[in-house]
Design a protein around this motif. Structure first.
Motif, mmCIF file in Angstrom:
data_model
loop_
_atom_site.group_PDB
_atom_site.id
_atom_site.type_symbol
_atom_site.label_atom_id
_atom_site.label_comp_id
_atom_site.label_asym_id
_atom_site.label_seq_id
_atom_site.Cartn_x
_atom_site.Cartn_y
_atom_site.Cartn_z
ATOM 1 N N THR A 99 -19.517 -46.634 56.571
ATOM 2 C CA THR A 99 -19.982 -45.312 56.144
ATOM 3 C C THR A 99 -18.925 -44.435 55.475
ATOM 4 O OG1 THR A 99 -19.515 -44.374 58.332
ATOM 5 C CG2 THR A 99 -21.726 -45.279 57.972
ATOM 6 N N TYR A 100 -17.696 -44.893 55.336
ATOM 7 C CA TYR A 100 -16.690 -44.056 54.675
ATOM 8 C C TYR A 100 -17.139 -43.750 53.244
ATOM 9 C CZ TYR A 100 -15.226 -48.170 52.024
ATOM 10 O OH TYR A 100 -15.213 -49.249 51.175
ATOM 11 N N ASN A 101 -16.591 -42.675 52.676
ATOM 12 C CA ASN A 101 -16.895 -42.415 51.265
ATOM 13 C C ASN A 101 -15.624 -42.518 50.438
ATOM 14 O OD1 ASN A 101 -15.632 -39.986 51.805
ATOM 15 N ND2 ASN A 101 -17.472 -38.754 51.670
ATOM 16 N N THR A 102 -15.671 -42.090 49.184
ATOM 17 C CA THR A 102 -14.548 -42.361 48.283
ATOM 18 C C THR A 102 -13.299 -41.539 48.586
ATOM 19 O OG1 THR A 102 -15.537 -40.829 46.687
ATOM 20 C CG2 THR A 102 -15.980 -43.179 46.385
ATOM 21 N N ASP A 103 -13.430 -40.420 49.320
ATOM 22 C CA ASP A 103 -12.244 -39.616 49.604
ATOM 23 C C ASP A 103 -12.081 -39.244 51.075
ATOM 24 O OD1 ASP A 103 -14.387 -37.883 49.650
ATOM 25 O OD2 ASP A 103 -13.385 -36.274 48.555
ATOM 26 N N LYS A 104 -12.963 -39.758 51.951
ATOM 27 C CA LYS A 104 -12.864 -39.433 53.375
ATOM 28 C C LYS A 104 -13.113 -40.685 54.213
ATOM 29 C CE LYS A 104 -12.721 -34.729 53.384
ATOM 30 N NZ LYS A 104 -11.817 -33.855 54.153
ATOM 31 N N SER A 107 -17.420 -39.494 56.770
ATOM 32 C CA SER A 107 -18.206 -38.901 55.692
ATOM 33 C C SER A 107 -19.146 -37.806 56.174
ATOM 34 C CB SER A 107 -19.020 -40.014 55.024
ATOM 35 O OG SER A 107 -19.697 -39.523 53.895
ATOM 36 N N ASP A 108 -19.723 -37.115 55.210
ATOM 37 C CA ASP A 108 -20.786 -36.152 55.492
ATOM 38 C C ASP A 108 -22.112 -36.751 55.048
ATOM 39 O OD1 ASP A 108 -20.516 -35.787 52.585
ATOM 40 O OD2 ASP A 108 -21.816 -34.062 52.918
ATOM 41 N N SER A 109 -23.210 -36.018 55.249
ATOM 42 C CA SER A 109 -24.539 -36.550 54.959
ATOM 43 C C SER A 109 -24.851 -36.626 53.475
ATOM 44 C CB SER A 109 -25.610 -35.690 55.655
ATOM 45 O OG SER A 109 -25.547 -35.854 57.051
ATOM 46 N N ALA A 110 -24.257 -35.772 52.655
ATOM 47 C CA ALA A 110 -24.553 -35.800 51.218
ATOM 48 C C ALA A 110 -24.015 -37.066 50.574
ATOM 49 C CB ALA A 110 -23.969 -34.566 50.541
ATOM 50 N N SER A 111 -22.780 -37.399 50.879
ATOM 51 C CA SER A 111 -22.182 -38.588 50.262
ATOM 52 C C SER A 111 -22.751 -39.876 50.850
ATOM 53 C CB SER A 111 -20.657 -38.551 50.407
ATOM 54 O OG SER A 111 -20.274 -38.307 51.740
ATOM 55 N N THR A 112 -23.052 -39.892 52.140
ATOM 56 C CA THR A 112 -23.663 -41.100 52.709
ATOM 57 C C THR A 112 -25.075 -41.292 52.167
ATOM 58 O OG1 THR A 112 -24.273 -39.803 54.681
ATOM 59 C CG2 THR A 112 -22.307 -41.187 54.840
ATOM 60 N N LEU A 116 -26.646 -44.492 50.219
ATOM 61 C CA LEU A 116 -27.880 -45.154 50.663
ATOM 62 C C LEU A 116 -28.942 -45.199 49.577
ATOM 63 C CD1 LEU A 116 -28.427 -43.717 54.278
ATOM 64 C CD2 LEU A 116 -28.088 -46.122 53.686
ATOM 65 N N PHE A 117 -29.112 -44.091 48.855
ATOM 66 C CA PHE A 117 -30.248 -43.940 47.947
ATOM 67 C C PHE A 117 -29.927 -44.308 46.493
ATOM 68 C CE2 PHE A 117 -31.473 -40.235 50.937
ATOM 69 C CZ PHE A 117 -31.967 -41.129 51.883
ATOM 70 N N SER A 118 -28.662 -44.211 46.105
ATOM 71 C CA SER A 118 -28.317 -44.460 44.705
ATOM 72 C C SER A 118 -27.440 -45.685 44.506
ATOM 73 C CB SER A 118 -27.616 -43.236 44.106
ATOM 74 O OG SER A 118 -28.484 -42.123 44.097
ATOM 75 N N GLY A 119 -26.953 -46.248 45.599
ATOM 76 C CA GLY A 119 -26.115 -47.436 45.475
ATOM 77 C C GLY A 119 -24.716 -47.156 44.994
ATOM 78 N N VAL A 120 -24.270 -45.888 45.100
ATOM 79 C CA VAL A 120 -22.953 -45.481 44.609
ATOM 80 C C VAL A 120 -22.268 -44.643 45.672
ATOM 81 C CG1 VAL A 120 -21.736 -44.093 42.877
ATOM 82 C CG2 VAL A 120 -23.696 -45.486 42.199
ATOM 83 N N LYS A 121 -21.053 -45.017 46.062
ATOM 84 C CA LYS A 121 -20.288 -44.169 46.976
ATOM 85 C C LYS A 121 -19.691 -43.005 46.202
ATOM 86 C CE LYS A 121 -19.430 -47.015 50.953
ATOM 87 N NZ LYS A 121 -18.692 -46.943 52.225
ATOM 88 N N SER A 122 -19.549 -41.865 46.884
ATOM 89 C CA SER A 122 -19.160 -40.641 46.181
ATOM 90 C C SER A 122 -18.207 -39.816 47.031
ATOM 91 C CB SER A 122 -20.411 -39.822 45.859
ATOM 92 O OG SER A 122 -21.076 -39.458 47.067
ATOM 93 N N ASN A 123 -17.822 -38.652 46.515
ATOM 94 C CA ASN A 123 -16.914 -37.759 47.223
ATOM 95 C C ASN A 123 -17.645 -36.904 48.254
ATOM 96 O OD1 ASN A 123 -14.534 -38.555 45.878
ATOM 97 N ND2 ASN A 123 -15.024 -37.240 44.131
ATOM 98 N N TYR A 124 -16.887 -36.484 49.227
ATOM 99 C CA TYR A 124 -17.349 -35.658 50.336
ATOM 100 C C TYR A 124 -18.162 -34.448 49.850
ATOM 101 C CZ TYR A 124 -16.528 -32.702 54.561
ATOM 102 O OH TYR A 124 -16.637 -31.895 55.673
ATOM 103 N N LYS A 125 -19.355 -34.306 50.395
ATOM 104 C CA LYS A 125 -20.252 -33.167 50.170
ATOM 105 C C LYS A 125 -20.804 -33.061 48.751
ATOM 106 C CE LYS A 125 -18.848 -30.127 53.975
ATOM 107 N NZ LYS A 125 -18.445 -28.752 54.361
ATOM 108 N N THR A 126 -20.645 -34.102 47.942
ATOM 109 C CA THR A 126 -21.284 -34.100 46.629
ATOM 110 C C THR A 126 -22.594 -34.877 46.697
ATOM 111 O OG1 THR A 126 -20.092 -36.086 45.889
ATOM 112 C CG2 THR A 126 -19.079 -33.930 45.436
ATOM 113 N N VAL A 127 -23.526 -34.539 45.813
ATOM 114 C CA VAL A 127 -24.888 -35.073 45.880
ATOM 115 C C VAL A 127 -25.249 -35.788 44.573
ATOM 116 C CG1 VAL A 127 -27.329 -34.485 46.136
ATOM 117 C CG2 VAL A 127 -25.609 -33.208 47.424
ATOM 118 N N GLY A 128 -25.613 -37.057 44.638
ATOM 119 C CA GLY A 128 -26.130 -37.765 43.472
ATOM 120 C C GLY A 128 -25.153 -37.914 42.334
#
Length: 523
Positions: A99-104, A107-112, A116-128
């Motif tokens: 469940t880690y994301n690209t900078d943490k 993680s938080d729920s936005a990046s996880t 889950l939904f877009s197939g792309v890991k992202s930065n903390y608290k960013t959406v889509g």
């Protein structure tokens, strides 16, 4: 040979008597039954016409274990509660997700949710968005090449109906990742957006004005205060002080309804549970239900006149979507598990997990598993611990043991982080814990003790479990990156990058497998 093995096992089970003791013979029978079930599992490689993805927000492995015991103890199963299973734990295929994301690391729920939904890991608290966009960077978020489309967009492009259900705000971090692209999860409405984000559109407006949000067929949850300016406040429907409150005079619910009316499509807008029960799902193509200003109530305190249960919303969504000629994709979030953990109220979290199980059970009654992939997973864990040496059959909410250090009792459930340590009194040399045996540890409002004082319970960084049944569910078989889930959905239902138009099924599978290999090589 396989049929012979099954026959031998069946004979063994039929002829093995029970002594009533959990002795060696008992555990042999238990293991044999599990082997018998495992041997009967078959692989379904049909195209998934439908997908239902359940997300228990904050539902880590310890939450599932404790909820399983909690459910059994509520049913009076005593010592057998530990041996029970939640409905989705009976699914034949299971995997772990990192469940880690690209900078943490945690993680938080936005990046996880984006993973889950877009197939792309992202930065903390960013959406889509992908990792090119840093938190709060409005300008970068407008770059379309940095935006990650979700499985709902993939599905709509393939002609499928889509929907999502949540008992949080419709614009909250997890559901927002299904339709929005935002450099900050807090930009649910304009009221919390800084001047530097003037070029960006808030999450609520993206849901109503932009694709894929405006084409989502079913949207059910809370968060009216983010959609409508100057909402009515009552004792039963207060403002959520943690979220923004719309003040730009827009009424996005009315705008949604006007847009559907202009298109001439059948639609329904509901604001109470009773109204939801009166919807003619067969004649409704678009359904919007916004039941509260903020989050919906916890299941144990829910006012049935106002708020539907997660199970009721799930049933309404499937009945609306099930008539689509090309199938559907539905995402169901149980967000109140997470809210309970944040506040250190473990019983609420376990009760909400059981409510999620009910939604899964109701969904299974309405879908054909030969053509429907059902996945149950979580976005991240929490710091809930199950510890001590409680006697078998002891209440999961109860006392585990007495500490040999301070001679005080402690509960089976506790948290690494939370608020309750703030109330520990200090003496001359150390902190003194209260004795939980003097407290009502069975109460829904009871806050388990925590080791570290924080403003709220924070997320955990461990793996979460994914349970799957239906077409291509066997792809969940190992330890995977969290973004793998969206790719399984795409591959199983042949949408997104896995949508291939050919005349032969075999050719389609070959080309799709080639796409998988290319993705693996270049990612």
């Amino acid at each position: 040979m396989r049929s012979l093995k099954l026959a031998v096992f069946a004979l063994f089970l039929a002829t093995s008597g029970s002594t009533g003791l959990e002795d060696a013979a008992f555990w042999d029978r238990v293991a044999t039954q599990e082997l018998h079930s495992a041997l009967r599992v078959s692989v379904n490689e049909r195209r998934a016409r439908n997908v239902v993805l359940f997300v228990g927000d904050g539902m880590g492995p310890n939450t599932i274990t404790a909820a399983r015991i909690y459910k059994g103890q509520l049913a009076g199963e005593g010592r057998d509660a530990e041996r029970g299973l939640l409905a989705f734990e009976r699914f034949p295929h299971v995997a772990l997700l990192k469940t880690y994301n690209t900078d943490k690391q945690v993680s938080d729920s936005a990046s996880t949710a984006t993973a889950l939904f877009s197939g792309v890991k992202s930065n903390y608290k960013t959406v889509g968005l992908d990792a090119n966009v840093k938190l709060g960077d409005c300008e970068s978020s407008l770059n379309k090449s940095y935006r990650a489309d979700s499985i709902l967009k993939w599905a709509q492009d393939a002609g499928k109906l889509t929907g999502f259900v949540t008992n949080t705000r419709l614009t909250h971090a997890t559901p927002a990742a299904l339709y929005a692209h935002s450099a900050h999860r807090s930009w649910e409405c304009e009221a919390k957006m800084p001047r530097s984000a003037a070029k960006c559109k808030d999450i609520a407006r993206q849901m109503v004005e932009d694709e894929p949000g405006k084409s989502i067929n079913v949207i059910l949850g809370g968060g009216r205060q983010c959609l409508v300016s100057n909402v009515t406040i009552t004792a039963k429907d207060p403002i959520d002080t943690w979220a923004c409150r719309r003040g730009d005079r827009l009424d996005l619910i009315r705008m949604w309804e006007e847009e559907k009316r202009a298109k001439g499509v059948s639609h329904s807008v509901v604001s109470k549970n009773k109204e939801l029960t009166e919807v003619d799902f067969e004649k409704t193509d678009f359904l919007l239900g916004v039941f509260t200003n903020g989050f919906l109530q916890y299941e144990h305190e829910r006012d049935a006149e106002i708020s539907p249960s997660l199970a009721e919303m799930t049933v309404a969504a499937i009945k609306t979507l099930n008539k689509g000629p090309n199938g559907f994709i539905l995402v169901v979030e149980s967000g109140m598990i997470d809210q309970a953990h944040h506040r250190g109220t473990a019983r609420k979290a376990l009760d909400e997990t059981v409510a999620l199980e009910k939604a899964v059970e109701e969904a299974l009654k309405l879908v054909d598993l030969n053509e429907t992939l059902v996945i149950v997973t979580a976005d991240h864990t929490h710091t809930l611990s199950i510890a001590g040496y409680p006697v078998r059959g002891t209440s999961i909410m109860g006392i585990a043991y007495k500490s040999k250090s301070d001679a005080l009792n402690y509960t089976t459930l506790s948290y690494a982080t939370g608020t309750e340590i703030k109330f520990y009194p200090f003496n001359a040399t150390h902190v003194t814990r209260p004795d939980p045996s003097t407290e009502d540890v069975e109460s829904f409002e009871y806050k388990q003790h925590s080791a570290i004082s924080t403003d709220e319970g924070v997320h955990g960084g461990g793996e979460v479990t994914a349970y799957a049944i239906g077409p291509w569910s066997h792809l969940f078989q190992s330890v995977h990156e969290q973004n793998y889930v969206a790719h399984v959905v795409g591959f199983a239902s042949k949408i997104g990058n896995y949508e291939v138009a050919t005349n032969g099924a075999a050719t389609m599978e070959l080309v799709t497998m080639s796409a998988v290999l290319i993705c693996l090589l270049f990612n």
